[in-house]
Write a protein that holds these residues in place. Sequence first.
Motif, PDB file in Angstrom:
ATOM      1  N   ASN A 205       2.473  -7.173   1.290  1.00 10.95           N
ATOM      2  CA  ASN A 205       2.087  -8.568   1.498  1.00 10.95           C
ATOM      3  C   ASN A 205       3.200  -9.313   2.219  1.00 10.95           C
ATOM      4  O   ASN A 205       4.386  -9.133   1.896  1.00 10.95           O
ATOM      5  CB  ASN A 205       1.810  -9.274   0.167  1.00 10.95           C
ATOM      6  N   PHE A 206       2.788 -10.153   3.156  1.00  8.75           N
ATOM      7  CA  PHE A 206       3.710 -11.061   3.836  1.00  8.75           C
ATOM      8  C   PHE A 206       3.308 -12.482   3.463  1.00  8.75           C
ATOM      9  O   PHE A 206       2.198 -12.924   3.781  1.00  8.75           O
ATOM     10  CB  PHE A 206       3.617 -10.892   5.357  1.00  8.75           C
ATOM     11  N   GLN A 207       4.191 -13.182   2.778  1.00 12.86           N
ATOM     12  CA  GLN A 207       3.893 -14.556   2.377  1.00 12.86           C
ATOM     13  C   GLN A 207       4.944 -15.485   2.970  1.00 12.86           C
ATOM     14  O   GLN A 207       6.124 -15.418   2.630  1.00 12.86           O
ATOM     15  CB  GLN A 207       3.872 -14.705   0.857  1.00 12.86           C
ATOM     16  N   ARG A 208       4.479 -16.354   3.862  1.00 15.48           N
ATOM     17  CA  ARG A 208       5.382 -17.307   4.500  1.00 15.48           C
ATOM     18  C   ARG A 208       5.521 -18.546   3.623  1.00 15.48           C
ATOM     19  O   ARG A 208       4.512 -19.124   3.196  1.00 15.48           O
ATOM     20  CB  ARG A 208       4.863 -17.681   5.889  1.00 15.48           C
ATOM     21  N   VAL A 209       6.766 -18.943   3.376  1.00 11.16           N
ATOM     22  CA  VAL A 209       7.065 -20.067   2.485  1.00 11.16           C
ATOM     23  C   VAL A 209       7.850 -21.108   3.272  1.00 11.16           C
ATOM     24  O   VAL A 209       8.970 -20.836   3.721  1.00 11.16           O
ATOM     25  CB  VAL A 209       7.882 -19.606   1.261  1.00 11.16           C
ATOM     26  N   ILE A 233       8.318 -10.533   1.527  1.00  8.21           N
ATOM     27  CA  ILE A 233       7.633  -9.271   1.826  1.00  8.21           C
ATOM     28  C   ILE A 233       7.656  -8.418   0.562  1.00  8.21           C
ATOM     29  O   ILE A 233       8.710  -7.989   0.102  1.00  8.21           O
ATOM     30  CB  ILE A 233       8.316  -8.526   2.986  1.00  8.21           C
ATOM     31  N   ARG A 234       6.465  -8.183   0.005  1.00  7.99           N
ATOM     32  CA  ARG A 234       6.348  -7.436  -1.250  1.00  7.99           C
ATOM     33  C   ARG A 234       5.666  -6.101  -1.001  1.00  7.99           C
ATOM     34  O   ARG A 234       4.615  -6.035  -0.372  1.00  7.99           O
ATOM     35  CB  ARG A 234       5.521  -8.262  -2.260  1.00  7.99           C
ATOM     36  N   PHE A 235       6.271  -5.015  -1.495  1.00  8.95           N
ATOM     37  CA  PHE A 235       5.733  -3.667  -1.374  1.00  8.95           C
ATOM     38  C   PHE A 235       5.126  -3.256  -2.707  1.00  8.95           C
ATOM     39  O   PHE A 235       5.798  -3.317  -3.746  1.00  8.95           O
ATOM     40  CB  PHE A 235       6.830  -2.673  -0.990  1.00  8.95           C
ATOM     41  N   ALA A 236       3.879  -2.830  -2.690  1.00 13.60           N
ATOM     42  CA  ALA A 236       3.248  -2.380  -3.926  1.00 13.60           C
ATOM     43  C   ALA A 236       3.968  -1.158  -4.483  1.00 13.60           C
ATOM     44  O   ALA A 236       4.135  -1.018  -5.702  1.00 13.60           O
ATOM     45  CB  ALA A 236       1.775  -2.050  -3.681  1.00 13.60           C
ATOM     46  N   ASN A 237       4.408  -0.276  -3.593  1.00 14.82           N
ATOM     47  CA  ASN A 237       5.165   0.908  -3.987  1.00 14.82           C
ATOM     48  C   ASN A 237       6.408   0.991  -3.114  1.00 14.82           C
ATOM     49  O   ASN A 237       6.328   1.411  -1.952  1.00 14.82           O
ATOM     50  CB  ASN A 237       4.314   2.168  -3.835  1.00 14.82           C
ATOM     51  N   GLY A 240      10.543   5.079  -0.954  1.00 15.51           N
ATOM     52  CA  GLY A 240      10.646   5.468   0.443  1.00 15.51           C
ATOM     53  C   GLY A 240      11.013   4.339   1.386  1.00 15.51           C
ATOM     54  O   GLY A 240      11.257   4.579   2.575  1.00 15.51           O
ATOM     55  N   ILE A 241      11.050   3.098   0.892  1.00 14.89           N
ATOM     56  CA  ILE A 241      11.433   1.957   1.737  1.00 14.89           C
ATOM     57  C   ILE A 241      12.957   1.850   1.732  1.00 14.89           C
ATOM     58  O   ILE A 241      13.581   1.736   0.670  1.00 14.89           O
ATOM     59  CB  ILE A 241      10.803   0.647   1.233  1.00 14.89           C
ATOM     60  N   ASP A 242      13.572   1.882   2.905  1.00 13.38           N
ATOM     61  CA  ASP A 242      15.033   1.802   3.025  1.00 13.38           C
ATOM     62  C   ASP A 242      15.440   0.326   3.072  1.00 13.38           C
ATOM     63  O   ASP A 242      15.649  -0.247   4.149  1.00 13.38           O
ATOM     64  CB  ASP A 242      15.494   2.542   4.278  1.00 13.38           C
ATOM     65  N   PHE A 243      15.544  -0.262   1.896  1.00 17.30           N
ATOM     66  CA  PHE A 243      15.866  -1.686   1.830  1.00 17.30           C
ATOM     67  C   PHE A 243      17.251  -1.979   2.401  1.00 17.30           C
ATOM     68  O   PHE A 243      17.455  -3.028   3.030  1.00 17.30           O
ATOM     69  CB  PHE A 243      15.768  -2.188   0.383  1.00 17.30           C
ATOM     70  N   SER A 256      14.862 -10.216  -3.563  1.00 16.09           N
ATOM     71  CA  SER A 256      14.589 -11.115  -4.684  1.00 16.09           C
ATOM     72  C   SER A 256      14.078 -10.349  -5.901  1.00 16.09           C
ATOM     73  O   SER A 256      14.213 -10.808  -7.031  1.00 16.09           O
ATOM     74  CB  SER A 256      13.564 -12.179  -4.272  1.00 16.09           C
ATOM     75  N   ARG A 257      13.486  -9.181  -5.678  1.00 13.95           N
ATOM     76  CA  ARG A 257      13.073  -8.261  -6.731  1.00 13.95           C
ATOM     77  C   ARG A 257      13.234  -6.840  -6.203  1.00 13.95           C
ATOM     78  O   ARG A 257      13.499  -6.634  -5.017  1.00 13.95           O
ATOM     79  CB  ARG A 257      11.623  -8.512  -7.171  1.00 13.95           C
ATOM     80  N   ALA A 258      13.039  -5.882  -7.101  1.00 15.48           N
ATOM     81  CA  ALA A 258      13.243  -4.490  -6.703  1.00 15.48           C
ATOM     82  C   ALA A 258      12.266  -4.037  -5.629  1.00 15.48           C
ATOM     83  O   ALA A 258      12.522  -3.064  -4.921  1.00 15.48           O
ATOM     84  CB  ALA A 258      13.135  -3.581  -7.925  1.00 15.48           C
ATOM     85  N   ASN A 259      11.118  -4.714  -5.511  1.00 12.66           N
ATOM     86  CA  ASN A 259      10.110  -4.343  -4.510  1.00 12.66           C
ATOM     87  C   ASN A 259       9.888  -5.433  -3.467  1.00 12.66           C
ATOM     88  O   ASN A 259       8.890  -5.407  -2.748  1.00 12.66           O
ATOM     89  CB  ASN A 259       8.776  -4.006  -5.184  1.00 12.66           C
TER      90      ASN A 259
END
Length: 294
Positions: A205-209, A233-237, A240-243, A256-259
Amino acid sequence: MSERHPIIAITGSSGAGTTSVTRTFENIFRREKIESVTVEGDSFHRYDRNEMKLKLAAAEKTGDMTFSHFGPDNNLFVELETMFRTYGETGTAKRRKYLHDREEAAPYQQEPGTFTEWEDIPPETDLLFYEGLHGGVVSDTINIAKHPDLLIGVVPVINLEWIQKLWRDKSKRGYSTEAVTDTILRRMPDYVNYICPQFSHTHVNFQRVPCVDTSNPFIAREIPAPDESLVVIRFANPKGIDFQYLLNMVADSFMSRANTIVVPGGKMELAMQLIFTPFIWRMMERKKRALGSL
């Protein structure tokens, strides 16, 4: 989902900004030389523009003030799910186009606001790309969300979404503030029941604030600029995402959170390029392996 015939779907409300996200993907497809076929969600509305006006007027006469493009009665949900499933299985399916304006309608010698005839999607495409309202709808009878290999939600905070819709409909379509406000209110039940729940099924999800005051969206004179906002930007899983790579590549971003990673609004397209290009590479690799095993 299909390894041989992958599907990418962008879902979001009217005025959410899905069109700008689509442009980013078009740039990726062009750069990576990927042959995609695009399907617009508007083409799965049940009624054309004139029919919808008549249906809306009839609904209002009966006291129904919630008749909208967002709900199941006015959309071909079954046909949309069938299109996704058939493309995933065979690499082709039926589609049509909704002709928004005179420029789009001219080659077909039709009136704006009408549909073209149903036709077969060309064979031998690399993937199907959907952009519209209902790419992640799930109900008791259908599950559209299970078919895309990559399902992306575009979800500005609600006041910003309303500002974007008000600005677009007033400046580009000639509607009054009152007319757009009536549309927002009429759509609210279907928005709550059929638009919002999709974002629990998305992969990203991409949420513009906005970082400016949008307390009263109905008096806003302009849309907050990208540099006046952040994008969550929130990843459900997140596996494999190289943060760390994203944090290094996108200046002033943070977790802001682990995902969840937050990036400056002006860096949204860069973030999308960095996030989704590897996704698409992996899709194409899986497709090659699957086709090679036939």
